[in-house]
Scaffold this motif. Structure first.
Motif, PDB file in Angstrom:
ATOM      1  N   TYR A 181       0.691  -1.196  -0.017  1.00 57.86           N
ATOM      2  CA  TYR A 181       0.062  -0.134  -0.138  1.00 57.86           C
ATOM      3  C   TYR A 181       0.915   1.275   0.130  1.00 57.86           C
ATOM      4  CZ  TYR A 181       1.078   0.103   5.093  1.00 57.86           C
ATOM      5  OH  TYR A 181       1.629   0.157   6.349  1.00 57.86           O
ATOM      6  N   THR A 196       0.664   5.777   1.278  1.00 54.41           N
ATOM      7  CA  THR A 196       0.007   6.589   2.232  1.00 54.41           C
ATOM      8  C   THR A 196       0.619   7.887   1.973  1.00 54.41           C
ATOM      9  OG1 THR A 196       2.022   5.858   3.731  1.00 54.41           O
ATOM     10  CG2 THR A 196      -0.081   4.942   4.124  1.00 54.41           C
ATOM     11  N   SER A 216       0.201  11.940   2.413  1.00 52.47           N
ATOM     12  CA  SER A 216      -0.180  12.792   3.446  1.00 52.47           C
ATOM     13  C   SER A 216       0.021  14.018   3.465  1.00 52.47           C
ATOM     14  CB  SER A 216       0.984  12.173   4.928  1.00 52.47           C
ATOM     15  OG  SER A 216       2.090  12.510   4.493  1.00 52.47           O
ATOM     16  N   GLU A 254      -4.064  11.530   5.874  1.00 48.83           N
ATOM     17  CA  GLU A 254      -2.991  10.512   5.442  1.00 48.83           C
ATOM     18  C   GLU A 254      -4.134   9.410   5.255  1.00 48.83           C
ATOM     19  OE1 GLU A 254       0.778   8.068   7.481  1.00 48.83           O
ATOM     20  OE2 GLU A 254      -0.004   9.890   8.354  1.00 48.83           O
ATOM     21  N   ARG A 297      -4.905   5.574   3.165  1.00 48.58           N
ATOM     22  CA  ARG A 297      -4.022   4.472   2.714  1.00 48.58           C
ATOM     23  C   ARG A 297      -4.586   3.856   1.354  1.00 48.58           C
ATOM     24  NH1 ARG A 297      -2.679  -0.466   6.974  1.00 48.58           N
ATOM     25  NH2 ARG A 297      -1.561   1.469   7.795  1.00 48.58           N
ATOM     26  N   TYR A 333      -4.453   0.688  -1.117  1.00 49.76           N
ATOM     27  CA  TYR A 333      -3.941  -0.425  -1.358  1.00 49.76           C
ATOM     28  C   TYR A 333      -3.559  -0.736  -2.925  1.00 49.76           C
ATOM     29  CZ  TYR A 333      -4.270  -2.326   3.345  1.00 49.76           C
ATOM     30  OH  TYR A 333      -4.057  -2.192   4.593  1.00 49.76           O
TER      31      TYR A 333
END
Length: 253
Positions: free
Chosen positions: A220, A222, A224, A246, A248, A250
């Motif tokens: 994944y 992330t 931010s 933030e 996530r 995948y």
């Protein structure tokens, strides 16, 4: 220069109280002038680690290399709950830290690695690494930009509940992070805007019955974005207010 008026008035006060002559006032003034001329005490530097690398200077950079070599003896090399096996191996830990010696701006970084090689259990050879660097650019007196990047290599064995019991060796995990910040620090308040991104990647795990566990569905990213305000005046506690986003994502749904 600041002592001379005080010396005259103090000496005159003693002279009137004791009725002394000009010789006593001259002697007192001479002793005060000797105290002024005495050198200031030298401040002692804080004690440092005697085993810390001395550093190697190359231009405006200072490098601190180090390496540690040792042996490993374990009674449960696979970290298994049953059918435990012992093993003997060698461990090596090279490391490198560097920092800039510039008038303005700064650049620091650190890299560490640990490798274990077993003589009769090659499937359980392990590797761990950690790399980080930070670059600071001084834009104005109270404003600076900061860039950070890091990489981490880690491995998980049977002690992790997510690893199947039929796994042979370890599951290797890669973590990559990068961020850019703009910081304004005019006084008791510091404002920081930060944007970054991170990636987490998992390698497949070899299984004892043949084949491998596919871990691509764990990968994944992330991204931010954060805004932080910190009250920097307290010497111990620094209260702050931060808002961050933030999510996530995948790679495989």
């Amino acid at each position: 220069m600041r002592w001379r008026p005080m010396a005259v008035s103090f000496a005159a006060g003693l002279w009137l109280a004791a009725g002394a002559g000009h010789g006593q006032m001259t002697e007192l003034r001479a002793s005060l002038e000797e105290e002024q001329a005495a050198p200031a005490p030298v401040k002692r530097k804080p004690a440092t680690d005697p085993y810390e690398p001395d550093g190697v200077r190359a231009g405006g950079m200072i490098f601190y290399p180090a390496v540690t070599v040792g042996g490993v003896i374990t009674s449960n090399v696979g970290q298994a709950s049953s059918n435990k096996e012992s093993a003997i191996g060698a461990r090596v830990r090279p490391a490198l830290r560097f920092e800039s010696d510039w008038v303005r701006h700064s650049w620091t970084g650190e890299a560490r690695y640990e490798g274990i090689k077993y003589f009769d259990q090659e499937d359980f050879d392990s590797h761990q690494a950690d790399v980080f660097t930070r670059l600071r650019l001084d834009i104005r007196h109270h404003t600076r930009a900061q860039f950070e990047a890091g990489y981490n290599l880690d491995q998980s064995g049977l002690a992790d509940s997510e690893i199947p019991e039929t796994a042979v060796g370890y599951r290797t995990e890669h973590t990559i992070n990068g961020a850019a910040s703009l910081i304004h620090d005019p006084g008791p308040m510091e404002m920081r805007v930060k944007a970054g991104a991170g990636w987490r990647l998992y390698e497949d795990v070899k299984l004892s019955g043949g084949g491998a566990e596919d871990n691509a569905d764990r990968d994944y990213a992330t991204p931010s974005l954060s805004l932080r305000t910190t009250y920097t005046d307290p010497p111990v506690f620094k209260p702050y207010l931060q808002a961050a986003y933030e999510p996530r994502y995948y790679f495989r749904k």
